[in-house]
Design an enzyme around this catalytic site. Structure first.
Site, mmCIF file in Angstrom:
data_model
loop_
_atom_site.group_PDB
_atom_site.id
_atom_site.type_symbol
_atom_site.label_atom_id
_atom_site.label_comp_id
_atom_site.label_asym_id
_atom_site.label_seq_id
_atom_site.Cartn_x
_atom_site.Cartn_y
_atom_site.Cartn_z
ATOM 1 C CE LYS A 1 -3.669 -2.715 2.023
ATOM 2 N NZ LYS A 1 -4.856 -2.781 2.859
ATOM 3 C CD GLU B 1 -7.572 -8.139 -0.653
ATOM 4 O OE1 GLU B 1 -6.623 -8.500 0.052
ATOM 5 O OE2 GLU B 1 -7.663 -7.000 -1.134
ATOM 6 C CD GLU C 1 -6.841 -0.255 1.267
ATOM 7 O OE1 GLU C 1 -5.749 -0.056 0.713
ATOM 8 O OE2 GLU C 1 -6.972 -1.000 2.267
ATOM 9 C CB SER D 1 -7.598 -9.352 9.047
ATOM 10 O OG SER D 1 -8.021 -7.996 9.132
HETATM 11 P P1 PGA Z 1 -4.729 -6.370 5.469
HETATM 12 O O1 PGA Z 1 -4.927 -5.865 3.942
HETATM 13 O O2 PGA Z 1 -3.949 -7.648 5.398
HETATM 14 O O3 PGA Z 1 -3.969 -5.264 6.132
HETATM 15 O O4 PGA Z 1 -6.105 -6.569 6.039
HETATM 16 C C1 PGA Z 1 -5.179 -6.775 2.908
HETATM 17 C C2 PGA Z 1 -5.316 -6.064 1.595
HETATM 18 O O5 PGA Z 1 -5.853 -4.953 1.550
HETATM 19 O O6 PGA Z 1 -4.884 -6.594 0.553
#
Ligand code: PGA
Length: 250
Positions: A13, A166, A98, A210
C-alpha cells in the site's frame, strides 16, 4: 505462467520509504533461497524499480498496486501498465477495495485496466469482495458475481490471471470470515470462473483481509484457497515469511 502454491503476495500500500523498503526486500530475497511456492511484493510505484533490482534472481515477483487503462497520454499523475513493466514489475493488483470504494473505481474501469495490464504482459491480481452491508444483507454471492462479470473482459483466458477475494470489512480490521465461509465463497468463485472462462477453474484464488501469521495456516489449508494477499503483515519480513511458510512454502 503456472504459479506454484502457496501464492503469497504482499500489498505494501502507501507505506515505506526507500531505506526500510529495500531492507525488507533484501531480507525476503535472502530467505527465498529456493522457492517452492510463489512470493510477490507490491511496493508503491516509486520503489518498484529499486525493489525489483534488490530481489533480482530470488524468484520473488514485484508488482504495481494499480495502473491506468491507457498505455500513454495526457493523464497527469497516472502510471501506465507498460511503465510498470519497464520499471521491472511483472504483475499488478487491480480493483482493490481501497480504489473501488475510496476512489470510486467501477467494474468497467477495472475491466479496461485489466485489458491494458494484460497487453503489457503483466500478471493481474483482480480483487473482488463484498462490503459489510452486503455481507449482512446476504448479498455476498450476488456482489461477487457482479464484480467478476463486470471486471473480466469477454473472451479472456485463464493465463496471467489471479483472483483475490477480499471482504471489504476484513481489510485492516483484524476481523475475518469463518474458515467455512472462506471455503464456501472460494468454491463459489471457482465455479463462477469455470463458467465464465475456458479453463477458468485453474485461476489461482487468494484470500485477503487481516491475514496474519496465526491464521494463515488454517486459511491456506482450505479447499480452493491457493494463497493469500497480505496487507499490514507483509510490511514485516518475519511475519510475511511466517505466513508463506504456514501455507507450506519453503
Ligand atoms: P490487510 O490488507 O492484510 O492489512 O487486512 C489486505 C489487503 O488490503 O490486501
Amino acid at each position: 505462467m503456472r504459479l506454484a502454491r502457496p501464492v503469497v503476495f504482499g500489498n505494501w500500500k502507501m507505506n515505506g520509504l526507500r531505506a526500510e523498503s529495500l531492507a525488507l526486500a533484501g531480507t525476503l530475497a535472502e530467505r527465498a533461497v529456493r522457492l517452492t511456492g510463489t512470493v510477490g511484493v507490491f511496493p508503491p510505484f516509486t520503489l518498484i524499480h529499486a525493489v525489483a533490482q534488490r530481489v533480482r534472481g530470488s524468484g520473488i515477483l514485484v508488482g504495481g498496486q494499480d495502473c491506468h487503462e491507457k498505455a500513454s497520454g495526457a493523464y497527469t499523475g497516472c502510471i501506465a501498465a507498460p511503465m510498470l513493466a519497464d520499471a521491472g514489475a511483472t504483475a499488478v493488483i487491480l480493483g482493490h477495495s481501497e480504489r473501488r470504494h475510496g476512489l470510486g473505481e467501477t467494474d468497467a474501469l477495472v475491466r479496461a485496466k485489466l485489458v491494458a495490464a494484460r497487453a503489457a504482459g503483466l500478471l493481474v491480481v483482480l480483487c473482488i469482495g463484498e462490503t459489510e452491508a452486503e455481507y449482512l444483507a446476504g448479498a455476498r454471492s450476488a456482489r461477487l458475481r457482479a464484480q467478476l462479470d463486470g471486471s473480466l473482459p469477454e473472451g479472456i483466458g485463464p493465463e496471467g490471471l489471479v483472483v483475490a477475494y477480499e471482504p471489504v470489512w476484513a481489510i485492516g480490521t483484524g476481523r475475518t470470515p469463518t474458515a467455512e465461509e472462506i471455503r464456501a465463497t472460494h468454491g463459489e468463485i471457482r465455479e463462477l470462473l469455470a463458467r465464465r472462462i475456458v479453463g477458468g477453474e485453474a485461476v489461482p484464488l487468494l484470500y485477503g483481509g487481516s491475514v496474519k501469521p496465526d491464521n494463515a495456516g488454517e486459511i491456506m489449508a482450505l479447499a480452493d484457497v491457493d494463497g493469500v494477499l497480505v496487507g499490514g503483515a507483509s510490511l514485516d519480513a518475519r511475519s510475511f515469511w511466517t505466513i508463506y511458510q504456514a501455507g507450506g512454502g519453503a
